[in-house]
Design a protein around this motif. Structure first.
Motif, short mmCIF file in Angstrom:
data_model
loop_
_atom_site.label_atom_id
_atom_site.label_comp_id
_atom_site.label_asym_id
_atom_site.label_seq_id
_atom_site.Cartn_x
_atom_site.Cartn_y
_atom_site.Cartn_z
N GLY A 48 0.75 -1.26 0.00
CA GLY A 48 0.00 0.00 0.00
C GLY A 48 0.77 1.29 0.00
N PRO A 49 2.01 1.35 -0.52
CA PRO A 49 2.75 2.61 -0.46
C PRO A 49 2.15 3.73 -1.29
CG PRO A 49 3.93 1.02 -1.82
CD PRO A 49 2.81 0.28 -1.15
N TYR A 54 -2.08 9.47 -2.72
CA TYR A 54 -3.31 9.76 -3.44
C TYR A 54 -3.95 11.05 -2.92
CZ TYR A 54 -3.36 5.14 -5.67
OH TYR A 54 -3.05 4.05 -6.43
N PRO A 55 -4.44 11.90 -3.81
CA PRO A 55 -5.06 13.15 -3.37
C PRO A 55 -6.46 12.92 -2.82
CG PRO A 55 -5.20 12.94 -5.74
CD PRO A 55 -4.39 11.77 -5.27
N VAL A 56 -7.04 13.97 -2.28
CA VAL A 56 -8.39 13.87 -1.71
C VAL A 56 -9.42 13.57 -2.79
CG1 VAL A 56 -7.88 15.33 0.27
CG2 VAL A 56 -8.69 16.38 -1.86
N ARG A 60 -12.10 6.08 -3.53
CA ARG A 60 -12.11 4.65 -3.22
C ARG A 60 -10.96 4.00 -3.97
NH1 ARG A 60 -16.86 0.52 -5.23
NH2 ARG A 60 -16.37 -1.27 -3.90
N VAL A 61 -10.32 3.01 -3.36
CA VAL A 61 -9.23 2.29 -4.00
C VAL A 61 -9.57 0.81 -4.06
CG1 VAL A 61 -6.79 1.66 -3.89
CG2 VAL A 61 -7.50 3.97 -3.23
N LEU A 62 -9.52 0.26 -5.27
CA LEU A 62 -9.74 -1.16 -5.51
C LEU A 62 -8.38 -1.80 -5.79
CD1 LEU A 62 -12.82 -0.82 -7.88
CD2 LEU A 62 -12.80 -1.05 -5.39
N VAL A 63 -8.12 -2.91 -5.14
CA VAL A 63 -6.78 -3.51 -5.15
C VAL A 63 -6.78 -4.80 -5.95
CG1 VAL A 63 -5.03 -4.60 -3.68
CG2 VAL A 63 -6.18 -2.50 -2.92
N ALA A 64 -5.81 -4.93 -6.85
CA ALA A 64 -5.54 -6.19 -7.53
C ALA A 64 -4.11 -6.59 -7.19
CB ALA A 64 -5.71 -6.04 -9.04
N SER A 75 -2.16 -3.11 6.28
CA SER A 75 -3.30 -2.80 7.14
C SER A 75 -3.20 -1.43 7.79
CB SER A 75 -3.47 -3.89 8.21
OG SER A 75 -2.31 -4.00 9.01
N ALA A 76 -2.02 -1.05 8.26
CA ALA A 76 -1.87 0.26 8.91
C ALA A 76 -2.09 1.39 7.91
CB ALA A 76 -0.50 0.38 9.56
N ARG A 77 -1.57 1.23 6.70
CA ARG A 77 -1.76 2.26 5.68
C ARG A 77 -3.23 2.35 5.27
NH1 ARG A 77 3.65 0.42 2.47
NH2 ARG A 77 5.03 2.15 3.10
N VAL A 78 -3.88 1.21 5.16
CA VAL A 78 -5.30 1.21 4.81
C VAL A 78 -6.12 1.93 5.88
CG1 VAL A 78 -7.32 -0.29 4.50
CG2 VAL A 78 -5.16 -0.87 3.38
N ALA A 79 -5.82 1.65 7.14
CA ALA A 79 -6.54 2.30 8.23
C ALA A 79 -6.31 3.81 8.22
CB ALA A 79 -6.12 1.70 9.56
N ALA A 80 -5.06 4.21 7.96
CA ALA A 80 -4.73 5.64 7.98
C ALA A 80 -5.33 6.38 6.78
CB ALA A 80 -3.21 5.82 7.98
N PHE A 81 -5.59 5.67 5.70
CA PHE A 81 -6.10 6.30 4.47
C PHE A 81 -7.47 6.91 4.69
CE2 PHE A 81 -7.90 5.82 0.06
CZ PHE A 81 -7.10 6.78 -0.53
N GLY A 82 -8.32 6.26 5.47
CA GLY A 82 -9.59 6.85 5.85
C GLY A 82 -10.67 6.82 4.80
#
Length: 210
Positions: A48-49, A54-56, A60-64, A75-82
């Motif tokens: 997840g770097p 990513y700007p405001v 939504r981000v979809l992951v492949a 997980s920590a980056r996903v949680a912080a992304f909000g």
């Protein structure tokens, strides 16, 4: 679990997690991610770097991404992304979970070199992009000079096995163009001298379906 699978599934994701971050990498990553907007398909998401760049305007981000361990490390980056981050595919060549024209932006950061069926993955990316959407990329690619290309061809059989299928000999701008995109390159240069040149021809740009 055999040695090869252990290396690919338990070691490489951790090495990539450490290698694909830091100021030098972010100088290339940040401008690419800054162009994203709306619903983003992130191919080769890893740990997840891209999220912090990513700007405001990204909603939504979809992951492949195939790696369960990398997804755990994210997980920590996903949680912080909000904002919502959802893993929708283990294989970028199979985006059947996504409808046609359901994504505003596709982002790849040092990922297309490793996708096994890269042509099919790009066809899927083209399918899910909405009209007016774009693919933004930063990748290492086939070098422009014959001497470095010879080295890339020579090291690829061993390098590919060590690096989880990574290719240093894919001409990615040309591959993207052949998949039905119009490619605009922003930057293309070596980032390291000498023996590292085989891994250091970096390209960034945007591609829009033709």
């Amino acid at each position: 679990m055999g040695p090869r699978r252990w290396w690919d599934e338990r070691v490489l994701p951790r090495l990539t997690h450490r290698a694909c971050q830091g100021a030098d990498v972010d100088r290339w990553r940040a401008p690419v991610c800054a162009r994203a907007q709306g619903v983003v398909l992130d191919i080769g998401f890893g740990s997840g770097p891209n999220l912090e760049h990513y700007p405001v305007a990204v909603t939504r981000v979809l992951v492949a991404d195939p790696s369960d361990l990398a997804w755990e490390l994210a997980s920590a980056r996903v949680a912080a992304f909000g904002r919502p981050v959802e893993r929708v595919s283990l294989d970028a060549a199979d985006l059947s979970a996504l409808a046609d024209g359901s994504v505003d932006t596709v982002v790849t950061a040092w990922a297309l070199c490793t996708v096994p069926e890269v042509e099919r993955a790009l066809a899927e990316a083209r399918r899910v992009l909405r009209p007016g959407g774009a693919l933004h990329f930063v990748e290492h690619s086939l070098a422009p000079d014959p001497g470095t290309v010879r080295v890339q061809r020579f090291v690829q059989p061993v390098w590919g096995r060590m690096a989880g299928g990574c290719h240093v000999d894919r001409d990615l701008p040309r591959v993207i163009e052949a998949a039905g995109f119009e490619v605009t390159l922003d930057r293309a240069r070596y980032i390291a001298p000498g023996p590292m040149r085989a891994w250091s021809w970096f390209v960034t740009g945007s591609a829009r379906p033709t």
